[in-house]
Design a protein around this motif. Sequence first.
Motif, PDB file in Angstrom:
ATOM      1  N   GLU A   3       0.907  -1.230   0.035  1.00 52.88           N
ATOM      2  CA  GLU A   3       0.121   0.166   0.001  1.00 52.88           C
ATOM      3  C   GLU A   3       0.920   1.204  -0.156  1.00 52.88           C
ATOM      4  O   GLU A   3       0.392   2.325  -0.464  1.00 52.88           O
ATOM      5  CB  GLU A   3      -0.810   0.005   1.182  1.00 52.88           C
ATOM      6  CG  GLU A   3      -0.302   0.078   2.825  1.00 52.88           C
ATOM      7  CD  GLU A   3       0.035  -1.447   3.146  1.00 52.88           C
ATOM      8  OE1 GLU A   3       0.201  -1.489   4.442  1.00 52.88           O
ATOM      9  OE2 GLU A   3      -0.076  -2.270   2.663  1.00 52.88           O
ATOM     10  N   ASP A   4       2.057   1.306   0.418  1.00 51.45           N
ATOM     11  CA  ASP A   4       3.178   2.343   0.430  1.00 51.45           C
ATOM     12  C   ASP A   4       3.590   2.597  -0.823  1.00 51.45           C
ATOM     13  O   ASP A   4       4.299   3.740  -1.132  1.00 51.45           O
ATOM     14  CB  ASP A   4       4.273   2.162   1.504  1.00 51.45           C
ATOM     15  CG  ASP A   4       3.505   2.064   3.087  1.00 51.45           C
ATOM     16  OD1 ASP A   4       2.542   2.645   3.113  1.00 51.45           O
ATOM     17  OD2 ASP A   4       4.241   1.332   3.742  1.00 51.45           O
ATOM     18  N   PRO A   7      -0.323   4.200  -5.888  1.00 50.92           N
ATOM     19  CA  PRO A   7      -1.029   5.530  -5.921  1.00 50.92           C
ATOM     20  C   PRO A   7      -2.492   5.372  -5.181  1.00 50.92           C
ATOM     21  O   PRO A   7      -2.825   4.018  -5.074  1.00 50.92           O
ATOM     22  CB  PRO A   7      -1.300   5.896  -7.305  1.00 50.92           C
ATOM     23  CG  PRO A   7      -0.066   5.252  -7.920  1.00 50.92           C
ATOM     24  CD  PRO A   7       0.078   4.041  -7.357  1.00 50.92           C
ATOM     25  N   ALA A   8      -3.124   6.335  -4.563  1.00 49.39           N
ATOM     26  CA  ALA A   8      -4.207   6.007  -4.010  1.00 49.39           C
ATOM     27  C   ALA A   8      -5.306   5.644  -4.733  1.00 49.39           C
ATOM     28  O   ALA A   8      -6.264   4.797  -4.010  1.00 49.39           O
ATOM     29  CB  ALA A   8      -4.775   7.493  -3.282  1.00 49.39           C
ATOM     30  N   ASP A   9      -5.369   5.816  -5.928  1.00 50.79           N
ATOM     31  CA  ASP A   9      -6.737   5.104  -6.757  1.00 50.79           C
ATOM     32  C   ASP A   9      -6.293   3.870  -7.045  1.00 50.79           C
ATOM     33  O   ASP A   9      -7.425   3.164  -7.906  1.00 50.79           O
ATOM     34  CB  ASP A   9      -6.798   6.013  -8.088  1.00 50.79           C
ATOM     35  CG  ASP A   9      -5.549   5.981  -8.970  1.00 50.79           C
ATOM     36  OD1 ASP A   9      -4.458   5.865  -8.488  1.00 50.79           O
ATOM     37  OD2 ASP A   9      -5.641   6.289 -10.139  1.00 50.79           O
ATOM     38  N   ARG A  11      -6.385  -0.152  -6.345  1.00 47.37           N
ATOM     39  CA  ARG A  11      -7.026  -1.001  -5.615  1.00 47.37           C
ATOM     40  C   ARG A  11      -6.022  -2.293  -5.607  1.00 47.37           C
ATOM     41  O   ARG A  11      -5.649  -2.658  -6.661  1.00 47.37           O
ATOM     42  CB  ARG A  11      -8.384  -1.509  -5.840  1.00 47.37           C
ATOM     43  CG  ARG A  11      -9.404  -0.414  -5.850  1.00 47.37           C
ATOM     44  CD  ARG A  11      -9.039   0.453  -4.213  1.00 47.37           C
ATOM     45  NE  ARG A  11     -10.122   1.604  -4.371  1.00 47.37           N
ATOM     46  CZ  ARG A  11      -9.682   2.713  -4.240  1.00 47.37           C
ATOM     47  NH1 ARG A  11      -8.168   2.911  -4.231  1.00 47.37           N
ATOM     48  NH2 ARG A  11     -10.364   3.692  -4.082  1.00 47.37           N
ATOM     49  N   TRP A  12      -5.861  -3.136  -4.369  1.00 46.87           N
ATOM     50  CA  TRP A  12      -4.670  -4.070  -4.221  1.00 46.87           C
ATOM     51  C   TRP A  12      -5.445  -5.165  -3.259  1.00 46.87           C
ATOM     52  O   TRP A  12      -6.226  -4.802  -2.376  1.00 46.87           O
ATOM     53  CB  TRP A  12      -3.474  -3.447  -3.958  1.00 46.87           C
ATOM     54  CG  TRP A  12      -3.559  -2.793  -2.565  1.00 46.87           C
ATOM     55  CD1 TRP A  12      -3.640  -1.630  -2.324  1.00 46.87           C
ATOM     56  CD2 TRP A  12      -3.179  -3.546  -1.165  1.00 46.87           C
ATOM     57  NE1 TRP A  12      -3.485  -1.219  -0.970  1.00 46.87           N
ATOM     58  CE2 TRP A  12      -3.322  -2.528  -0.507  1.00 46.87           C
ATOM     59  CE3 TRP A  12      -3.066  -4.808  -0.786  1.00 46.87           C
ATOM     60  CZ2 TRP A  12      -3.305  -2.635   1.045  1.00 46.87           C
ATOM     61  CZ3 TRP A  12      -2.670  -5.087   0.411  1.00 46.87           C
ATOM     62  CH2 TRP A  12      -2.955  -3.892   1.372  1.00 46.87           C
ATOM     63  N   ASP A  56     -13.524  -3.765  -4.884  1.00 47.66           N
ATOM     64  CA  ASP A  56     -13.235  -2.577  -4.557  1.00 47.66           C
ATOM     65  C   ASP A  56     -13.207  -1.201  -5.771  1.00 47.66           C
ATOM     66  O   ASP A  56     -13.390  -0.140  -5.251  1.00 47.66           O
ATOM     67  CB  ASP A  56     -11.674  -2.378  -3.960  1.00 47.66           C
ATOM     68  CG  ASP A  56     -11.698  -3.164  -2.577  1.00 47.66           C
ATOM     69  OD1 ASP A  56     -12.637  -3.815  -2.125  1.00 47.66           O
ATOM     70  OD2 ASP A  56     -10.429  -3.613  -2.222  1.00 47.66           O
ATOM     71  N   SER A  94      -6.312  -0.671 -11.192  1.00 46.97           N
ATOM     72  CA  SER A  94      -6.924   0.735 -11.331  1.00 46.97           C
ATOM     73  C   SER A  94      -8.032   1.058 -12.594  1.00 46.97           C
ATOM     74  O   SER A  94      -7.613   0.213 -13.612  1.00 46.97           O
ATOM     75  CB  SER A  94      -5.697   1.770 -11.523  1.00 46.97           C
ATOM     76  OG  SER A  94      -6.235   3.068 -11.424  1.00 46.97           O
TER      77      SER A  94
END
Length: 102
Positions: A3-4, A7-9, A11-12, A56, A94
């Motif tokens: 997650e680090d 990018p915020a958009d 999903r993983w 998600d 994404s």
Amino acid sequence: MIEDLLPADVRWAEAFGDLAEAAPLPEEEVLVAHVVPHRRRECTTVRHLARQALADLGRSPVPLPRGEQGAPLWPDGVVGSMTHCPGYRATAESATAPRSPA
């Protein structure tokens, strides 16, 4: 950690082993029909994770076949990547901008 890196958009989903609830969709059986059991579990788990990430993104679960080069074929409007190796399975996806009609 993943997650680090993303990018915020994006999903993983990830797993550090195989998931008992993971099962191939009927259309994916051809992908795993003739592989050794541990590869079958890896492929099945990573596609299960990919469908979680699709959810998600607000997408319905769909089969994720392989293309001619072996890469997953994502639904229209989605780009992504999958990895599976001993002890780790992950996917990152994404939504893409809608394509304008040609």
